[in-house]
Design a protein around this motif. Structure first.
Motif, PDB file in Angstrom:
ATOM      1  N   ASP A  45       0.836  -1.208   0.000  1.00 46.62           N
ATOM      2  CA  ASP A  45       0.000   0.000   0.000  1.00 46.62           C
ATOM      3  C   ASP A  45       0.875   1.264   0.000  1.00 46.62           C
ATOM      4  N   GLN A  47       3.959   1.567  -1.036  1.00 49.81           N
ATOM      5  CA  GLN A  47       4.650   1.692  -2.328  1.00 49.81           C
ATOM      6  C   GLN A  47       3.706   2.211  -3.410  1.00 49.81           C
ATOM      7  N   ALA A  48       2.474   1.692  -3.402  1.00 48.02           N
ATOM      8  CA  ALA A  48       1.505   2.123  -4.419  1.00 48.02           C
ATOM      9  C   ALA A  48       1.237   3.621  -4.297  1.00 48.02           C
ATOM     10  N   ARG A  49       1.142   4.084  -3.063  1.00 45.09           N
ATOM     11  CA  ARG A  49       0.879   5.519  -2.844  1.00 45.09           C
ATOM     12  C   ARG A  49       2.069   6.350  -3.322  1.00 45.09           C
ATOM     13  N   ASP A  51       4.237   5.479  -5.613  1.00 46.78           N
ATOM     14  CA  ASP A  51       4.259   5.401  -7.093  1.00 46.78           C
ATOM     15  C   ASP A  51       3.236   6.340  -7.729  1.00 46.78           C
ATOM     16  N   SER A  52       2.147   6.622  -6.965  1.00 47.84           N
ATOM     17  CA  SER A  52       1.138   7.515  -7.562  1.00 47.84           C
ATOM     18  C   SER A  52       1.493   8.988  -7.349  1.00 47.84           C
ATOM     19  N   GLY A  53       2.676   9.239  -6.778  1.00 45.10           N
ATOM     20  CA  GLY A  53       3.166  10.613  -6.662  1.00 45.10           C
ATOM     21  C   GLY A  53       3.009  11.242  -5.287  1.00 45.10           C
ATOM     22  N   VAL A  54       2.488  10.494  -4.311  1.00 42.46           N
ATOM     23  CA  VAL A  54       2.357  11.033  -2.940  1.00 42.46           C
ATOM     24  C   VAL A  54       3.722  10.927  -2.250  1.00 42.46           C
ATOM     25  N   SER A  59       2.516   8.925   2.439  1.00 40.62           N
ATOM     26  CA  SER A  59       2.159   7.557   2.044  1.00 40.62           C
ATOM     27  C   SER A  59       2.178   6.634   3.252  1.00 40.62           C
TER      28      SER A  59
END
Ligand code: PEP
Ligand code: MG
Length: 522
Positions: A45, A47-49, A51-54, A59
């Motif tokens: 979770d 890492q995904a945040r 990767d989305s630019g946060v 994150s």
């Protein structure tokens, strides 16, 4: 940033685990923390945040918070405990991501002057008081809980000095002047001599105060004024002041929660409350139920993020929102009531509806204990803190309905003057000399006097050498102060007549400006 943070957090936890006895409760908690740190769902979770630019910190915060919120939804206490652990791990990881080290005060070998940007009450309560000469911080004011705690230990504290941390870099020594609110780094010879002389005078005063600690207050015209102490850390009951005080006017039970690693269970609370009650015998001990929120947080319990935490889900409101925590505390308090003279007090009451709701829960708990055959004090007094203008204005009705009250002037003053007690910039507006505030206090005093119900003051104002006598002059017959001030308060009041204090209070209550009050009090 995340990788280095994870590595540092893992290294810290490993080092702490190695220091623990295998299989001990602490080791088990730390093992659980290590598991959380490496939880694959959380890692994914975060890492995904990212990767989305946060950013990394947001994150980490958001991923943990989503999980914490989910766990808090579940009634099961095991899940709630897990949420508590997650708050702890999240805070560690956030600090490590910024490359900041864990502060380890146990490594201190000689006393220090502590200079900080901000000091939370939970930071402060965990400081080793025998290693502190003085405390100074950039944020906060005289009635911040960090300052209140330091004062209760007799440690000079100056809060609200901007630029302090930068100014402290590479300095060798400092004078912390808690009388004038100044911090002087690397003082020259002349300044050192000046302060040495001032310290000598203060030592002479302190010796007279120490002698006065043993003398209960009777004014020169024969009126007894109960002088009690405020208790934060349980160790406060081992002081001289505790031995001679007329009771405990405020037992800040939340400090027990702040010192713990997780919510103290009923048994732990029962033991702590019983210890204080037994130490005071027949003398009253006013136990305030949990007052978390505002500037008081629990590292292991996630509070909602609020714009104005002092106007938010604080104290009794938080207890209503987490009734299980409240009930556990009430059970522990009721059980302990059999061990001494316990008076139970609810903080942050803003209407009699709050009081009735709290009392109904208390009654339910008392019935539950009765059904279990557990004995409690059937005469236990139940009262309120008067800290909000709304309940202060209802003092007459409150005096009829409650067994007693204590005025929390730290909060009542900030709420009446609309000046945040944590905000240095508006500190001059948070003025106990404000005649509006003083008239409100007098109104409460009149209501409780008329009803013949006990009324005290347990905010810092009770120890103010200028305004303490004004409170007595209004008819208040109980002042609860930090233990370190008991001697000076007793000395100050015993030398005065009640008639003079009443006249002073009338004079003050006739004032229309803060300046007029200050001029009268000198
Ligand atoms: C007060 O508000 O005056 C008080 C005694 O409570 P606390 O300082 O803990 O908020
Ligand atoms: Mg308060």
């Amino acid at each position: 940033m995340l990788a280095s943070g994870m590595a540092q957090a893992e290294a810290e936890l490993t080092a702490r685990i190695e220091k623990c006895e295998a299989g001990s409760p602490e080791a088990e908690i730390l093992d659980a923390h290590m598991e959380i740190l490496h939880d694959p769902c959380l890692a994914e979770d975060i890492q995904a945040r990212i990767d989305s630019g946060v950013c990394c910190a947001a994150s980490v915060w958001d991923a943990y918070q989503a999980m914490i919120d989910m766990l808090l939804e579940v009634e099961d206490p095991v899940f709630r405990g897990r949420a508590t652990d997650m708050v702890d791990v999240r805070n560690r990881l956030l600090r490590c991501c910024e490359g900041l080290q864990e502060t380890d005060f146990s490594a201190l070998r000689e006393p220090i002057v502590l200079v900080a940007n901000e000091l939370t009450p939970s930071d402060t309560i965990s400081l080793p008081r025998d290693m502190l000469v003085a405390i100074a911080a950039e944020t906060g004011t005289n009635t911040s809980h960090a300052a209140i705690l330091a004062r209760s230990w007799g440690i000079p504290a100056v809060l609200g000095v901007p630029g302090l941390v930068a100014a402290a870099q590479n300095r060798e020594g400092a004078i912390v002047d808690a009388v004038d609110g100044a911090v002087i780094f690397d003082p020259d010879e002349e300044t050192l001599a000046l302060y040495a002389a001032r310290r000598q005078n203060m030592n002479a005063e302190a010796a007279a105060d120490a002698a006065a600690v043993r003398q209960p207050v009777v004014t020169t015209d024969g009126v007894a004024v109960a002088t009690e102490i405020n208790v934060g850390k349980i160790e406060d009951i081992e002081t001289d002041a505790a031995g001679y005080a007329d009771g405990v006017g405020l037992f800040r039970s939340e400090f027990l929660f702040m010192q713990a690693e997780q919510l103290p269970d009923e048994e732990a609370q029962y033991r702590a409350y019983s210890k204080v009650l037994k130490a005071f015998g027949e003398r009253p001990v006013i136990l305030r139920t949990l007052d978390i929120g505002g500037d008081k947080e629990l590292s292991y319990f996630s509070l909602p993020k609020e714009e104005n935490p002092f106007l938010g889900l604080r104290a009794l409101r938080l207890c209503f929102a987490h009734e299980d925590i409240f009930r556990t505390q009430l059970r522990a308090a009721c059980r302990a009531s059999a061990e001494g003279n316990l008076w139970l007090m609810f903080p942050m009451v803003s209407s009699l509806d709050d009081f009735r709701r709290a009392k109904a829960i208390l009654r339910d708990v008392q019935n539950e204990l009765g059904a279990e055959g557990i004995s409690c004090d059937p005469q236990m007094k139940v009262g309120i803190m008067i800290e909000t203008p709304a309940i202060a204005l209802m003092a007459e009705a409150a005096a009829r309905e409650t067994d007693f009250a204590s005025i929390g002037t730290n909060d009542l003053c900030q709420y009446t003057c609309a000046a945040d007690r944590m905000n240095t910039t508006v500190a001059p507006y948070n003025a106990p000399e404000n005649p509006g505030f003083l008239r409100l206090v007098a109104q409460i005093a009149r209501a409780y006097t008329q009803e013949g119900k006990p009324l005290g003051v347990c905010g810092e104002l009770a120890a103010d050498p200028r305004l303490g006598p004004v409170l007595v002059g209004m008819g208040i017959r109980s002042l609860s102060v930090n233990g370190a001030s008991l001697g000076s308060v007793r000395r100050n009041l015993s030398g005065k007549s009640c008639a003079d204090m009443a006249a002073l209070s009338e004079q003050v209550l006739a004032c229309t400006t803060i300046q007029d009050v200050k001029d009268i009090l000198g």
